[in-house]
Design a protein around this motif. Structure first.
Motif, PDB file in Angstrom:
ATOM      1  N   LEU A 177     -13.799 -38.583   8.757  1.00  0.00           N
ATOM      2  CA  LEU A 177     -15.047 -39.224   9.175  1.00  0.00           C
ATOM      3  C   LEU A 177     -14.816 -40.698   9.523  1.00  0.00           C
ATOM      4  CD1 LEU A 177     -17.446 -37.570   6.560  1.00  0.00           C
ATOM      5  CD2 LEU A 177     -17.322 -37.072   9.014  1.00  0.00           C
ATOM      6  N   ALA A 178     -13.948 -41.360   8.776  1.00  0.00           N
ATOM      7  CA  ALA A 178     -13.658 -42.772   9.072  1.00  0.00           C
ATOM      8  C   ALA A 178     -12.943 -42.894  10.426  1.00  0.00           C
ATOM      9  CB  ALA A 178     -12.795 -43.372   7.962  1.00  0.00           C
ATOM     10  N   ALA A 179     -11.957 -42.028  10.657  1.00  0.00           N
ATOM     11  CA  ALA A 179     -11.240 -42.062  11.939  1.00  0.00           C
ATOM     12  C   ALA A 179     -12.194 -41.726  13.083  1.00  0.00           C
ATOM     13  CB  ALA A 179     -10.056 -41.085  11.907  1.00  0.00           C
ATOM     14  N   ALA A 180     -13.042 -40.716  12.862  1.00  0.00           N
ATOM     15  CA  ALA A 180     -14.000 -40.333  13.902  1.00  0.00           C
ATOM     16  C   ALA A 180     -15.025 -41.440  14.151  1.00  0.00           C
ATOM     17  CB  ALA A 180     -14.703 -39.034  13.518  1.00  0.00           C
ATOM     18  N   SER A 181     -15.380 -42.175  13.103  1.00  0.00           N
ATOM     19  CA  SER A 181     -16.343 -43.270  13.302  1.00  0.00           C
ATOM     20  C   SER A 181     -15.772 -44.300  14.276  1.00  0.00           C
ATOM     21  CB  SER A 181     -16.722 -43.923  11.970  1.00  0.00           C
ATOM     22  OG  SER A 181     -15.744 -44.852  11.551  1.00  0.00           O
ATOM     23  N   MET A 182     -14.452 -44.459  14.267  1.00  0.00           N
ATOM     24  CA  MET A 182     -13.822 -45.385  15.216  1.00  0.00           C
ATOM     25  C   MET A 182     -13.796 -44.795  16.623  1.00  0.00           C
ATOM     26  SD  MET A 182     -10.769 -46.851  12.815  1.00  0.00           S
ATOM     27  CE  MET A 182     -10.495 -48.272  13.871  1.00  0.00           C
ATOM     28  N   VAL A 183     -13.584 -43.489  16.706  1.00  0.00           N
ATOM     29  CA  VAL A 183     -13.586 -42.817  18.017  1.00  0.00           C
ATOM     30  C   VAL A 183     -14.948 -42.988  18.704  1.00  0.00           C
ATOM     31  CG1 VAL A 183     -13.613 -40.528  19.103  1.00  0.00           C
ATOM     32  CG2 VAL A 183     -11.788 -41.122  17.490  1.00  0.00           C
ATOM     33  N   PHE A 184     -16.032 -42.907  17.894  1.00  0.00           N
ATOM     34  CA  PHE A 184     -17.381 -42.935  18.477  1.00  0.00           C
ATOM     35  C   PHE A 184     -18.029 -44.317  18.442  1.00  0.00           C
ATOM     36  CE2 PHE A 184     -16.751 -38.433  17.517  1.00  0.00           C
ATOM     37  CZ  PHE A 184     -17.125 -37.871  18.741  1.00  0.00           C
ATOM     38  N   LYS A 185     -17.272 -45.311  18.030  1.00  0.00           N
ATOM     39  CA  LYS A 185     -17.840 -46.651  17.810  1.00  0.00           C
ATOM     40  C   LYS A 185     -18.614 -47.180  19.019  1.00  0.00           C
ATOM     41  CE  LYS A 185     -16.473 -50.860  15.407  1.00  0.00           C
ATOM     42  NZ  LYS A 185     -16.660 -50.545  13.982  1.00  0.00           N
ATOM     43  N   THR A 186     -18.012 -47.084  20.191  1.00  0.00           N
ATOM     44  CA  THR A 186     -18.712 -47.625  21.362  1.00  0.00           C
ATOM     45  C   THR A 186     -19.467 -46.554  22.143  1.00  0.00           C
ATOM     46  OG1 THR A 186     -16.664 -47.487  22.622  1.00  0.00           O
ATOM     47  CG2 THR A 186     -17.204 -49.624  21.667  1.00  0.00           C
ATOM     48  N   VAL A 187     -18.979 -45.305  22.115  1.00  0.00           N
ATOM     49  CA  VAL A 187     -19.661 -44.272  22.910  1.00  0.00           C
ATOM     50  C   VAL A 187     -20.948 -43.777  22.256  1.00  0.00           C
ATOM     51  CG1 VAL A 187     -17.729 -43.419  24.279  1.00  0.00           C
ATOM     52  CG2 VAL A 187     -18.100 -42.479  22.005  1.00  0.00           C
ATOM     53  N   ASP A 188     -21.030 -43.847  20.929  1.00  0.00           N
ATOM     54  CA  ASP A 188     -22.237 -43.393  20.225  1.00  0.00           C
ATOM     55  C   ASP A 188     -22.336 -44.149  18.888  1.00  0.00           C
ATOM     56  OD1 ASP A 188     -24.355 -42.071  19.064  1.00  0.00           O
ATOM     57  OD2 ASP A 188     -23.607 -40.046  19.506  1.00  0.00           O
ATOM     58  N   PRO A 189     -22.796 -45.416  18.972  1.00  0.00           N
ATOM     59  CA  PRO A 189     -22.791 -46.283  17.783  1.00  0.00           C
ATOM     60  C   PRO A 189     -23.583 -45.717  16.603  1.00  0.00           C
ATOM     61  CG  PRO A 189     -23.275 -47.546  19.766  1.00  0.00           C
ATOM     62  CD  PRO A 189     -23.279 -46.116  20.173  1.00  0.00           C
ATOM     63  N   ALA A 190     -24.707 -45.073  16.868  1.00  0.00           N
ATOM     64  CA  ALA A 190     -25.523 -44.554  15.761  1.00  0.00           C
ATOM     65  C   ALA A 190     -24.763 -43.444  15.024  1.00  0.00           C
ATOM     66  CB  ALA A 190     -26.858 -44.021  16.294  1.00  0.00           C
ATOM     67  N   TYR A 191     -24.142 -42.572  15.796  1.00  0.00           N
ATOM     68  CA  TYR A 191     -23.354 -41.480  15.191  1.00  0.00           C
ATOM     69  C   TYR A 191     -22.178 -42.054  14.405  1.00  0.00           C
ATOM     70  CZ  TYR A 191     -21.003 -36.914  14.878  1.00  0.00           C
ATOM     71  OH  TYR A 191     -20.409 -35.765  14.425  1.00  0.00           O
ATOM     72  N   GLU A 194     -23.299 -43.311  11.090  1.00  0.00           N
ATOM     73  CA  GLU A 194     -23.595 -42.194  10.188  1.00  0.00           C
ATOM     74  C   GLU A 194     -22.286 -41.620   9.620  1.00  0.00           C
ATOM     75  OE1 GLU A 194     -25.563 -38.937  12.140  1.00  0.00           O
ATOM     76  OE2 GLU A 194     -26.166 -37.997  10.239  1.00  0.00           O
ATOM     77  N   LEU A 195     -21.297 -41.467  10.478  1.00  0.00           N
ATOM     78  CA  LEU A 195     -20.004 -40.941  10.027  1.00  0.00           C
ATOM     79  C   LEU A 195     -19.389 -41.851   8.973  1.00  0.00           C
ATOM     80  CD1 LEU A 195     -18.426 -39.831  13.452  1.00  0.00           C
ATOM     81  CD2 LEU A 195     -19.460 -38.348  11.718  1.00  0.00           C
ATOM     82  N   LEU A 196     -19.479 -43.146   9.216  1.00  0.00           N
ATOM     83  CA  LEU A 196     -18.853 -44.094   8.291  1.00  0.00           C
ATOM     84  C   LEU A 196     -19.575 -44.113   6.935  1.00  0.00           C
ATOM     85  CD1 LEU A 196     -16.494 -46.013   8.064  1.00  0.00           C
ATOM     86  CD2 LEU A 196     -17.935 -47.857   8.949  1.00  0.00           C
ATOM     87  N   THR A 197     -20.887 -43.991   6.960  1.00  0.00           N
ATOM     88  CA  THR A 197     -21.646 -43.936   5.703  1.00  0.00           C
ATOM     89  C   THR A 197     -21.177 -42.751   4.853  1.00  0.00           C
ATOM     90  OG1 THR A 197     -23.542 -44.906   6.801  1.00  0.00           O
ATOM     91  CG2 THR A 197     -23.982 -43.745   4.732  1.00  0.00           C
ATOM     92  N   HIS A 198     -21.060 -41.588   5.481  1.00  0.00           N
ATOM     93  CA  HIS A 198     -20.594 -40.401   4.751  1.00  0.00           C
ATOM     94  C   HIS A 198     -19.136 -40.544   4.314  1.00  0.00           C
ATOM     95  CE1 HIS A 198     -24.039 -37.604   5.091  1.00  0.00           C
ATOM     96  NE2 HIS A 198     -24.350 -38.361   6.122  1.00  0.00           N
ATOM     97  N   ALA A 199     -18.356 -41.188   5.139  1.00  0.00           N
ATOM     98  CA  ALA A 199     -16.944 -41.403   4.789  1.00  0.00           C
ATOM     99  C   ALA A 199     -16.838 -42.223   3.507  1.00  0.00           C
ATOM    100  CB  ALA A 199     -16.213 -42.101   5.936  1.00  0.00           C
ATOM    101  N   LYS A 200     -17.620 -43.279   3.425  1.00  0.00           N
ATOM    102  CA  LYS A 200     -17.573 -44.152   2.245  1.00  0.00           C
ATOM    103  C   LYS A 200     -18.036 -43.392   0.999  1.00  0.00           C
ATOM    104  CE  LYS A 200     -18.690 -48.422   4.725  1.00  0.00           C
ATOM    105  NZ  LYS A 200     -19.844 -49.302   5.011  1.00  0.00           N
ATOM    106  N   GLN A 201     -19.128 -42.656   1.136  1.00  0.00           N
ATOM    107  CA  GLN A 201     -19.634 -41.889  -0.020  1.00  0.00           C
ATOM    108  C   GLN A 201     -18.607 -40.868  -0.491  1.00  0.00           C
ATOM    109  OE1 GLN A 201     -23.292 -40.142   1.355  1.00  0.00           O
ATOM    110  NE2 GLN A 201     -24.476 -42.020   1.066  1.00  0.00           N
ATOM    111  N   LEU A 202     -18.029 -40.159   0.454  1.00  0.00           N
ATOM    112  CA  LEU A 202     -17.051 -39.123   0.082  1.00  0.00           C
ATOM    113  C   LEU A 202     -15.818 -39.755  -0.553  1.00  0.00           C
ATOM    114  CD1 LEU A 202     -17.421 -36.614   3.025  1.00  0.00           C
ATOM    115  CD2 LEU A 202     -17.492 -36.006   0.598  1.00  0.00           C
ATOM    116  N   TYR A 203     -15.435 -40.936  -0.057  1.00  0.00           N
ATOM    117  CA  TYR A 203     -14.265 -41.567  -0.657  1.00  0.00           C
ATOM    118  C   TYR A 203     -14.553 -41.994  -2.096  1.00  0.00           C
ATOM    119  CZ  TYR A 203      -9.921 -43.669  -1.557  1.00  0.00           C
ATOM    120  OH  TYR A 203      -8.709 -43.906  -2.152  1.00  0.00           O
ATOM    121  N   THR A 204     -15.710 -42.566  -2.312  1.00  0.00           N
ATOM    122  CA  THR A 204     -16.081 -42.981  -3.674  1.00  0.00           C
ATOM    123  C   THR A 204     -16.104 -41.774  -4.610  1.00  0.00           C
ATOM    124  OG1 THR A 204     -17.394 -44.754  -2.728  1.00  0.00           O
ATOM    125  CG2 THR A 204     -17.841 -44.207  -5.024  1.00  0.00           C
ATOM    126  N   PHE A 205     -16.672 -40.688  -4.122  1.00  0.00           N
ATOM    127  CA  PHE A 205     -16.699 -39.425  -4.884  1.00  0.00           C
ATOM    128  C   PHE A 205     -15.262 -38.983  -5.209  1.00  0.00           C
ATOM    129  CE2 PHE A 205     -17.223 -34.588  -4.115  1.00  0.00           C
ATOM    130  CZ  PHE A 205     -17.357 -34.322  -5.475  1.00  0.00           C
TER     131      PHE A 205
END
Ligand SMILES: *[C@@H]1O[C@H](CO)[C@@H](O)[C@H](O)[C@H]1NC(C)=O
Ligand SMILES: *[C@@H]1O[C@H](CO)[C@@H](O)[C@H](O)[C@H]1NC(C)=O
Length: 450
Positions: A177-191, A194-205
């Motif tokens: 999700l973190a890598a994908a958040s970078m892929v979509f950073k400029t093409v779909d910032p909202a997505y 969202e990916l990065l938020t889930h990435a952080k939560q999953l990592y903390t878990f």
């Protein structure tokens, strides 16, 4: 005049023969393979049209929608550990070698391939510390031969949570999700956000609740036991550090690293090689790069090779195993270490796959390629003809061409038989293609294409 004509024909033939393989076509076709592996409701732009909607009732234990995602291989289980690693590797390749994808005209298709997985991960991450790890039972699924469109068996869903944690799975998904958040950073910032938020939560878990996901529930033990979670904790932290620039993640990676510093390699279970080269790039710390150089040098010099030159590491999935080695050595080369040597070797190993032995191990590429790959869906005739174990047993070629799929590959003597029952050498897998495709995209970027 006649002589000149003959000469130029000769020259033309010579040039055609030495121009090598069409790497762009390989990347384009590899992305078609991912379409063939799609589960759930297929989109209007689906190009692999012999595949239809399937597994539309996949749900969690509380009825959560778990449709979508990828079938792992020739079967129809959605194995989260494989799917997340696939997505991480695809995103890594696209991020760092977009020029290769651009040249192949495949950037958009690669984004779609990544999103097909990440959309599913967002559904499967039902709350901060609950993540669905798998849909479908390996034990039950493997009793079935036929199309995914026709499946009638139960498809149970399995989760990880705070009492039955899976740090490996959660951290690998965080990496994806973190890598994908970078892929979509400029093409779909909202997505991307969202990916990065889930990435952080999953990592903390993953970091807080330690355990191996294959200890959390029994069903995955049919197929993909994890040997440990520390490597994923380092790898996931490295990706989050890259995506956020937050030094906390670097501290996490460095905290977990010391006891596993002797781990090497890169595959679905072992992530430390990827983490090493990523940390080398992000931190500039020479200890990571030195380790990578030693690993690549040792393996290239000492690893067993087949008579025709394939670096042979594992019997099961021999080709992909070597491609994952080449991927991290190419990333090491990109950091200025032994660039020519590693790149020349990567090209050699890719060309072995594409036809240097007189046979292409990629379905639908070249003139001679596997026609009996171990893949339930491809072995079935067009609907509505029945499809069952009869199709498994027939010696007829698969009615559907599973374009772009890389098969497991040959044994240690370049021995290979194109038979459907041989899942060790003749199955396909979303993980196989991810590393391979990334290596080929890198070669295109380097200008090695025709
Ligand atoms: C946590 O996961 C385990 C194993 O997957 C499962 O049996 C258990 O029901 C889950 N706990 C909750 C509260 O859902
Ligand atoms: C996974 O581990 C279990 C023991 O926990 C073992 O029984 C099983 O055979 C292993 N599966 C594979 C595919 O190696």
């Amino acid at each position: 005049m006649k002589l000149l004509f003959t000469l130029s024909i000769t020259l033309l033939v010579y040039i055609t023969n030495t121009a090598g393989y069409n790497y762009k076509e390989v990347v384009q076709k590899s992305l078609l393979f991912y379409e063939a592996q799609r589960s759930g409701k297929l989109p209007a732009d689906q190009r692999v049209t012999w595949r239809k909607d399937s597994a539309l009732n996949d749900k969690g234990v509380h009825g959560e929608d778990l449709t979508g995602g990828y079938y792992d291989a020739g079967d129809f289980v959605k194995f989260g550990f494989q799917m997340s690693f696939t997505a991480t590797v695809l995103a890594w390749g696209l991020l760092d070698h977009e020029a290769g994808y651009e040249a192949a005209g495949s950037t958009e298709d690669c984004r779609k391939a990544i999103k097909w997985a990440t959309d599913y991960f967002l559904k499967a991450h039902v709350s901060e510390n609950v993540f669905y790890a798998q849909v479908g039972s390996g034990y039950v699924d493997h009793q079935y031969w036929g199309r995914p469109e026709d499946m009638k068996m139960d498809r149970p869903a399995f989760m990880i949570n705070t009492t039955n944690p899976g740090s490996d799975l959660a951290a690998e998904t965080a990496a994806a999700l973190a890598a994908a958040s970078m892929v979509f950073k400029t093409v779909d910032p909202a997505y991307s956000t969202e990916l990065l938020t889930h990435a952080k939560q999953l990592y903390t878990f993953a970091y807080k609740y330690r355990g191996k996901y294959s200890d959390a529930f029994a069903d995955v033990r049919c197929c993909y036991n994890s040997s440990g979670y520390e490597d994923e904790l380092v790898w996931g932290a490295a990706w989050l550090y890259r995506a956020t620039q937050d030094k906390t993640y670097l501290q996490y990676a460095e905290a977990v690293y010391p006891p596993i510093q002797y781990y090497i390699g890169f595959n679905w279970d072992q992530k430390i090689g990827g983490a090493d080269v990523l940390l080398a790039k992000l931190t500039g710390d020479s200890k990571y790069l030195t380790k990578m150089q030693k690993y690549c040098d040792d393996t290239l010099a000492n690893q067993q090779r087949t008579p025709k030159g394939l670096i042979f590491i594992a019997e099961w999935g021999s080709l992909m195993t070597t491609q994952y080695l080449m991927e991290i050595c190419l990333e090491t080369a990109a950091l200025g270490v032994n660039a020519e040597k590693y790149r020349a070797e990567a090209k050699k190993q890719v060309d072995y796959i594409l036809g240097d032995t007189g046979f292409s191990y990629v379905v639908g590429f070249g003139s001679k390629y596997p026609t009996h790959v171990s893949h339930r869906a491809a072995s079935c005739p067009d609907l509505p003809a029945t499809c069952d174990w009869t199709q498994f047993s027939t010696t007829q070629p698969n009615p559907q061409v599973l374009t772009g799929a890389l098969v497991g590959g040959p044994g240690v003597n370049d021995d290979y038989a194109d038979v459907r029952s041989d899942y060790v050498h003749n199955e396909v897998d979303t993980v196989y293609n991810a590393g391979f495709q990334s290596v080929v995209a890198t070669l295109i970027e380097l200008g090695y294409s025709d």
